[in-house]
Motif scaffolding. Structure first.
Motif, PDB file in Angstrom:
ATOM      1  N   ASN A 178       0.830  -1.218   0.000  1.00 19.44           N
ATOM      2  CA  ASN A 178       0.000   0.000   0.000  1.00 19.44           C
ATOM      3  C   ASN A 178       0.860   1.262   0.000  1.00 19.44           C
ATOM      4  N   THR A 183      -1.722  10.947   4.965  1.00 16.95           N
ATOM      5  CA  THR A 183      -2.870  10.149   4.556  1.00 16.95           C
ATOM      6  C   THR A 183      -4.020  11.056   4.143  1.00 16.95           C
ATOM      7  N   VAL A 220      -0.981   7.026  -4.508  1.00 15.71           N
ATOM      8  CA  VAL A 220      -2.099   6.736  -3.619  1.00 15.71           C
ATOM      9  C   VAL A 220      -2.093   5.239  -3.313  1.00 15.71           C
ATOM     10  N   ASN A 221      -1.806   4.882  -2.056  1.00 14.15           N
ATOM     11  CA  ASN A 221      -1.693   3.467  -1.676  1.00 14.15           C
ATOM     12  C   ASN A 221      -0.755   2.709  -2.606  1.00 14.15           C
ATOM     13  N   LEU A 260      -8.088   0.466  -5.149  1.00 15.79           N
ATOM     14  CA  LEU A 260      -8.908   1.636  -5.434  1.00 15.79           C
ATOM     15  C   LEU A 260     -10.200   1.269  -6.168  1.00 15.79           C
ATOM     16  N   ALA A 288     -12.397   0.520  -2.841  1.00 15.04           N
ATOM     17  CA  ALA A 288     -12.310   1.365  -1.645  1.00 15.04           C
ATOM     18  C   ALA A 288     -13.473   2.356  -1.605  1.00 15.04           C
ATOM     19  N   MET A 338      -6.284   6.555   2.755  1.00 16.19           N
ATOM     20  CA  MET A 338      -5.287   6.131   1.781  1.00 16.19           C
ATOM     21  C   MET A 338      -3.925   6.749   2.106  1.00 16.19           C
TER      22      MET A 338
END
Length: 206
Positions: free
Chosen positions: A44, A105, A140-141, A179, A182, A188
């Motif tokens: 992640n 985050t 992102v992640n 994603l 989610a 994230m």
């Protein structure tokens, strides 16, 4: 170093809480195919060091600072995670330079589906908002994405932020990363483009 091109969706098998750290056991058939003790795997978007590998499962230790600065601490058995092995020097750089060092985050605010893609809006912490530009790169992640929109809300989001950014996701990203499923409210991990931080540092010292 990583590229932000997720290789597979893995699964948290076990999570052992230690005094000031955690030990995660993760299943990932592809990333374990050539992994060994001491190798780096991004989970992640967090660069973690492999402690042990047994068949298609690997174990990593996560220190307290990483738990406090990322969403890793909130993961439990059954959670899906984006996995990427460290980039090879002779491979193509399909995404952008990703260090695996989480800067903050953000929380998914909205998802807007279209016919062939989906727009996801994510909150952007004040401390890193200055490094994010439209058409620039953000992780992102662990996913290398292009910023398709930026804005600032009149009222703060649930996490206290006003700034937000949007990314437009193609079907491949939706099907091969977390994603795709989610929901709004999911936290994230975010990593901004390291080049922006170096430019700022040079300007400050100039």
């Amino acid at each position: 170093m990583f590229t932000g091109i997720v290789e597979e969706l893995g699964e948290i098998v076990a999570c052992e809480q230690l005094t000031d750290a955690a030990r995660l056991t993760i299943r990932g058939k592809l990333v374990t195919s050539d992994a060994g003790h001491g190798d780096s795997i991004a989970v992640n978007g967090v660069c973690l060091t492999v402690v042990d590998v047994v068949d298609d499962v690997f174990t990593v230790d996560v220190m307290g600072e990483t738990l406090s600065r990322s969403s890793i601490g909130g993961l439990g058995p059954g959670a899906q995670v984006n996995l990427e092995r460290a980039a090879a020097v002779n491979s193509r750089l399909g995404g952008h330079i990703v260090q695996g060092h989480v800067d903050g985050t953000g929380t998914i605010l909205t998802r807007t589906p279209a016919e062939n893609w989906e727009v996801v809006r994510i909150s952007l912490p004040d401390a890193i908002a200055k490094y994010v530009v439209e058409k620039g790169s953000i992780t992102v992640n662990g996913i290398s994405l292009t910023v398709s929109g930026l804005g600032r809300a009149e009222t703060p989001a649930a996490d206290g932020t006003r700034d937000w950014f949007e990314v437009s996701l193609i079907p491949t990203t939706l099907s091969l990363t977390d994603l795709g499923t989610a929901a709004a409210g999911t936290v994230m991990n975010l990593e901004v483009d390291v080049i922006a931080k170096y430019v700022e540092r040079l300007h400050q010292r100039g």
